[in-house]
Design a protein around this motif. Structure first.
Motif, PDB file in Angstrom:
ATOM      1  N   SER A 484       0.852  -1.185   0.000  1.00  0.00           N
ATOM      2  CA  SER A 484       0.000   0.000   0.000  1.00  0.00           C
ATOM      3  C   SER A 484       0.884   1.230   0.000  1.00  0.00           C
ATOM      4  O   SER A 484       1.988   1.215   0.563  1.00  0.00           O
ATOM      5  CB  SER A 484      -0.925   0.025   1.222  1.00  0.00           C
ATOM      6  N   SER A 499      -5.493   1.716   0.212  1.00  0.00           N
ATOM      7  CA  SER A 499      -5.531   1.125  -1.123  1.00  0.00           C
ATOM      8  C   SER A 499      -4.485   0.024  -1.203  1.00  0.00           C
ATOM      9  O   SER A 499      -3.355   0.191  -0.746  1.00  0.00           O
ATOM     10  CB  SER A 499      -5.257   2.193  -2.179  1.00  0.00           C
ATOM     11  N   GLN A 501      -2.273  -2.843  -3.481  1.00  0.00           N
ATOM     12  CA  GLN A 501      -1.758  -3.148  -4.809  1.00  0.00           C
ATOM     13  C   GLN A 501      -0.823  -4.340  -4.739  1.00  0.00           C
ATOM     14  O   GLN A 501      -0.354  -4.718  -3.672  1.00  0.00           O
ATOM     15  CB  GLN A 501      -0.983  -1.956  -5.379  1.00  0.00           C
ATOM     16  N   SER A 514      -4.053  -2.525  -8.914  1.00  0.00           N
ATOM     17  CA  SER A 514      -4.933  -2.429  -7.760  1.00  0.00           C
ATOM     18  C   SER A 514      -5.533  -3.794  -7.446  1.00  0.00           C
ATOM     19  O   SER A 514      -5.950  -4.532  -8.342  1.00  0.00           O
ATOM     20  CB  SER A 514      -6.047  -1.416  -8.024  1.00  0.00           C
ATOM     21  N   TYR A 517      -9.071  -2.810  -1.350  1.00  0.00           N
ATOM     22  CA  TYR A 517      -8.783  -1.887  -0.254  1.00  0.00           C
ATOM     23  C   TYR A 517      -9.020  -2.579   1.081  1.00  0.00           C
ATOM     24  O   TYR A 517      -9.709  -3.607   1.167  1.00  0.00           O
ATOM     25  CB  TYR A 517      -9.631  -0.612  -0.357  1.00  0.00           C
ATOM     26  N   ASP A 534     -10.402  -3.959 -10.246  1.00  0.00           N
ATOM     27  CA  ASP A 534      -9.790  -2.856 -10.993  1.00  0.00           C
ATOM     28  C   ASP A 534      -8.484  -3.262 -11.658  1.00  0.00           C
ATOM     29  O   ASP A 534      -8.227  -2.930 -12.826  1.00  0.00           O
ATOM     30  CB  ASP A 534      -9.535  -1.672 -10.057  1.00  0.00           C
ATOM     31  N   TYR A 555      -4.005   3.494 -11.797  1.00  0.00           N
ATOM     32  CA  TYR A 555      -3.982   2.907 -10.465  1.00  0.00           C
ATOM     33  C   TYR A 555      -5.164   3.437  -9.658  1.00  0.00           C
ATOM     34  O   TYR A 555      -5.391   4.641  -9.567  1.00  0.00           O
ATOM     35  CB  TYR A 555      -2.661   3.235  -9.767  1.00  0.00           C
ATOM     36  N   GLU A 557      -6.587   4.492  -6.557  1.00  0.00           N
ATOM     37  CA  GLU A 557      -6.385   4.887  -5.162  1.00  0.00           C
ATOM     38  C   GLU A 557      -7.743   5.222  -4.560  1.00  0.00           C
ATOM     39  O   GLU A 557      -8.417   6.154  -5.009  1.00  0.00           O
ATOM     40  CB  GLU A 557      -5.440   6.076  -5.050  1.00  0.00           C
ATOM     41  N   PHE A 558      -8.142   4.471  -3.553  1.00  0.00           N
ATOM     42  CA  PHE A 558      -9.482   4.593  -2.997  1.00  0.00           C
ATOM     43  C   PHE A 558      -9.537   5.681  -1.921  1.00  0.00           C
ATOM     44  O   PHE A 558      -8.624   5.823  -1.117  1.00  0.00           O
ATOM     45  CB  PHE A 558      -9.937   3.256  -2.413  1.00  0.00           C
ATOM     46  N   ARG A 559     -10.636   6.427  -1.923  1.00  0.00           N
ATOM     47  CA  ARG A 559     -10.899   7.465  -0.918  1.00  0.00           C
ATOM     48  C   ARG A 559     -12.318   7.284  -0.387  1.00  0.00           C
ATOM     49  O   ARG A 559     -13.200   6.756  -1.065  1.00  0.00           O
ATOM     50  CB  ARG A 559     -10.787   8.870  -1.533  1.00  0.00           C
ATOM     51  N   SER A 569     -12.915   5.905  -6.456  1.00  0.00           N
ATOM     52  CA  SER A 569     -11.578   5.702  -7.006  1.00  0.00           C
ATOM     53  C   SER A 569     -11.582   5.973  -8.506  1.00  0.00           C
ATOM     54  O   SER A 569     -12.635   6.055  -9.144  1.00  0.00           O
ATOM     55  CB  SER A 569     -11.088   4.271  -6.754  1.00  0.00           C
TER      56      SER A 569
END
Length: 700
Positions: A484, A499, A501, A514, A517, A534, A555, A557-559, A569
């Protein structure tokens, strides 16, 4: 040396010869007692500091090797029958490796025929120390360190070769205070060239001040050495040890999740000011392990596993556990352990009869509730702010009491990561540039982890600092090959999102894809992995296009979304463009897609304070950021940006925070309106070579 006696002590054999004419001998005292004599052959260059030695003798630290006598050219210590901790852990050391200056732990005895069966802890090269034996070792050694500190003696030079495993328990051989008229430096005469078992605290490698905190770090490293049965800074070659010690990159993988591991991590902090004192460490050890029978600590099941979406992939150690507390009735026991006297409590094994009848002193913890910083309403950003120098010479921040946000984390290129204590406003060293750290929205917690965790341990753990209680704890999250590089707080500050990977080969190159999460519940100290597809989508497109689709550009990236129930994302659209995708946080199910808005930007919250707007990049044919309505994805504004600018997040409902080139070797953190005009400078940073700038602001 040819002399048959030194200071009235008859020499029986040479144990070790060091530099500057210093040698160590088994000897017999006038009363017939076996002792160890440290002789100084060239006292004009190097000799005992008799005044400090007198203080060490008066302190008589419990658990330390006693100093019996001293003169201008010699020091006499008691003889401890048994090997050193280093000899137990390292067969080479037991077989005649480098000796320890002043050591009384030699395997050589005056009368070899007197050897008995020996203690199990004295067997050279017998491996790691575990369970109750490890706790006894930790408590016995930190007791000696704490007592020495009370006498004003620091550092005492603890390391594995100075921990002697005698028949009555572990004993610490304190470094002999010395006066050097030729050699420079303080009182620790360790060789400059590192030998196995040598431990250099981060402040020592950087030329900082050495003191009690240095001993606390070295004590923790020594216990970690014992627990692992090997060098906690090993791996990757011996030549890399100094760098790993300078970064505090000790592996604690051999220790199960629990109080001892958490304590060692606290003591191994890079910043000496945030380490507990030796007495505090002793209190925590006694409170958690010695006088209370512990419950088994569950071992975490770490890392994503192939299973249905939403299935638990992490069992956090200690989730929801209730911390055991004692009463103040045993405060006298604790004081006796530190100040001297009978040390019965030191060797009391966990689970022994009678252990549960004792009570321990409760360590006071702050109470009350956490109140975030209040900010009065304002029409816009204040025109200017007061200068606040940033640590590490990174630059200067400009802050005003009316600011809607406050800088809480900063890193420039390969500088150290610095985070801010909300109680004092001071920045502290959070670790190397590979550390990611961010404060919760209310400022109560700071979460951090090292993206290069695989270099120091077998799993990634996220560490939390609770600024209300002062507690630090960790939650295990991932194992290799999963990694991560980013985290996101929910707006309530109760959950953290990482996130995930993993690297896979596409053509001749390894690329990050990805995997999903991880959601961390801070109160429960638990974590669960939610896999997504993803990475598979991007990998398929990269293979189909012969590499024209760059996985790095897609890529995910989760929020967190503002509601705290959904995550958002970037994703690869059907046109091989970039859009955003919303998922139900618990299940990972896709609930919404907006293929026209571009991709997620900023290191922090991409949504405005009200949650009604969000900002993206990659949404125009020029350098620009775009503001959209959260409800329908309607464009509110196209905000011009400069080449090389980076979006940080929101200042208030009508203003954004960006990092922009400032000319020369500097950059500025600025507040802009939707027309792209700078209305306020929040910071000026030194950025030679155009490094990556990571600044994080917390609202309120």
């Amino acid at each position: 040396m040819n002399a048959r006696a030194v200071g009235g002590y008859r020499l029986a054999g040479t144990l070790h010869t060091g530099c500057c004419g210093v040698s160590h001998h088994l000897a017999t005292s006038p009363s017939g007692r076996t002792v160890v004599v440290r002789h100084y052959g060239r006292p004009a260059e190097r000799r005992p500091d008799l005044a400090r030695l007198a203080r060490l003798r008066e302190a008589a630290p419990v658990g330390a090797v006693a100093v019996l006598d001293a003169g201008p050219d010699h020091v006499v210590t008691e003889y401890v029958e048994g090997g050193s901790l280093l000899a137990r852990l390292t067969p080479a050391a037991a077989a005649g490796g480098p000796g320890e200056s002043g050591g009384g732990a030699a395997r050589t005895r005056p009368d070899p025929a007197a050897d008995g069966p020996g203690d199990a802890d004295s067997d050279a090269g017998s491996g790691a120390v575990e369970g109750a034996a490890l706790r006894r070792l930790a408590i016995g050694t930190v007791t000696a360190v704490a007592a020495a500190h009370r006498a004003g003696l620091a550092p005492v030079g603890i390391r594995p070769s100075r921990v002697l495993l005698g028949p009555d328990g572990p004993r610490l051989l304190c470094a002999v205070p010395e006066v050097h008229d030729v050699l420079s430096g303080g009182h620790d005469t360790s060789p400059i060239d590192l030998e196995p078992g040598d431990l250099f605290a981060p402040e020592r490698t950087r030329g900082g001040e050495l003191g009690p905190a240095t001993d606390v770090w070295a004590w923790a490293a020594t216990v970690a050495y014992a627990a692992a049965g090997r060098d906690p800074f090993g791996g990757g070659g011996f030549s890399g040890r100094p760098a790993r010690m300078a970064e505090g990159a000790a592996s604690l993988a051999a220790l199960p999740q629990g109080p001892l591991r958490e304590l060692l991590a606290d003591c191994l902090a890079v910043d000496p000011e945030v380490r507990p004192t030796a007495e505090q460490a002793l209190l925590r050890l006694i409170e958690e392990t010695v006088l209370v029978v512990p419950r088994p600590v569950p071992r975490p099941v770490l890392g994503p596993v192939p299973q249905s979406a939403g299935a638990s992939a992490v069992e956090a150690a200690g989730a929801g556990r209730k911390r055991r507390r004692g009463v103040v009735a045993a405060a006298g026991v604790v004081i006796a352990l530190v100040a001297g006297g009978v040390s019965a409590g030191v060797t009391l094994a966990v689970g022994e009869p009678g252990a549960g009848a004792a009570r321990v002193a409760q360590q006071a913890r702050p109470g009350g509730t956490w109140t975030p910083r209040a900010v009065a309403p304002a029409d816009g950003p204040p025109a200017e702010g007061a200068e606040v120098p940033l640590p590490g010479g990174l630059g200067v921040a400009y802050e005003h009491p009316g600011d809607r946000v406050r800088l809480t984390s900063v890193r420039v290129g390969e500088s150290r990561r610095y985070t801010r204590d909300p109680r004092t406003g001071r920045f502290g060293d959070a670790g190397p540039h590979t550390v990611v750290a961010e404060a919760s929205p209310d400022g109560r917690y700071t979460a951090s982890f090292n993206t290069l965790y695989a270099a120091a341990g077998d799993h990634l753990a996220v560490w939390f600092a609770d600024h209300l209680t002062g507690e630090r704890f960790s939650v295990p999250v991932l194992r290799p090959p999963y990694q991560s590089v980013g985290l996101s707080w929910s707006r309530r500050g109760d959950r953290l999102l990482l996130s995930v990977q993993r690297f896979e080969k596409v053509g001749e190159e390894n690329q990050p894809f990805s995997a999903g999460y991880v959601i961390i519940d801070v109160a429960a100290r638990s974590a669960r992995f939610v896999p997504t597809g993803d990475g598979a989508e991007v990998r398929q497109a990269a293979l189909a296009t012969g590499g024209k689709v760059n996985p790095l550009s897609f890529y995910a990236e989760f929020r967190w979304m503002p509601d705290g129930r959904s995550v958002i994302s970037r994703y690869l659209t059907a046109e091989w463009g970039q859009g955003v995708r919303v998922r139900d946080a618990e299940s990972g199910r896709v609930t919404r897609m907006m293929h026209w808005v571009g991709h997620v930007v900023g290191a922090t919250d991409m949504f405005s304070p009200s949650g009604g707007r969000f900002v993206t990049s990659g949404c125009a044919k020029r350098f620009a950021a775009c503001v959209w309505t959260a409800a329908g994805g309607a464009r509110v504004a196209t905000v011009p940006t400069r080449k090389g600018a980076g979006m940080v997040g929101w200042y208030d409902e009508e203003h954004l925070i960006q990092v922009v080139p400032g000319g020369g070797d500097r950059s500025e953190v600025v507040v802009t309106d939707f027309a792209g005009e700078v209305v306020r400078v929040l910071a000026e940073l030194r950025t030679p070579g155009e490094p990556l700038v990571d600044v994080r602001y917390t609202r309120g």
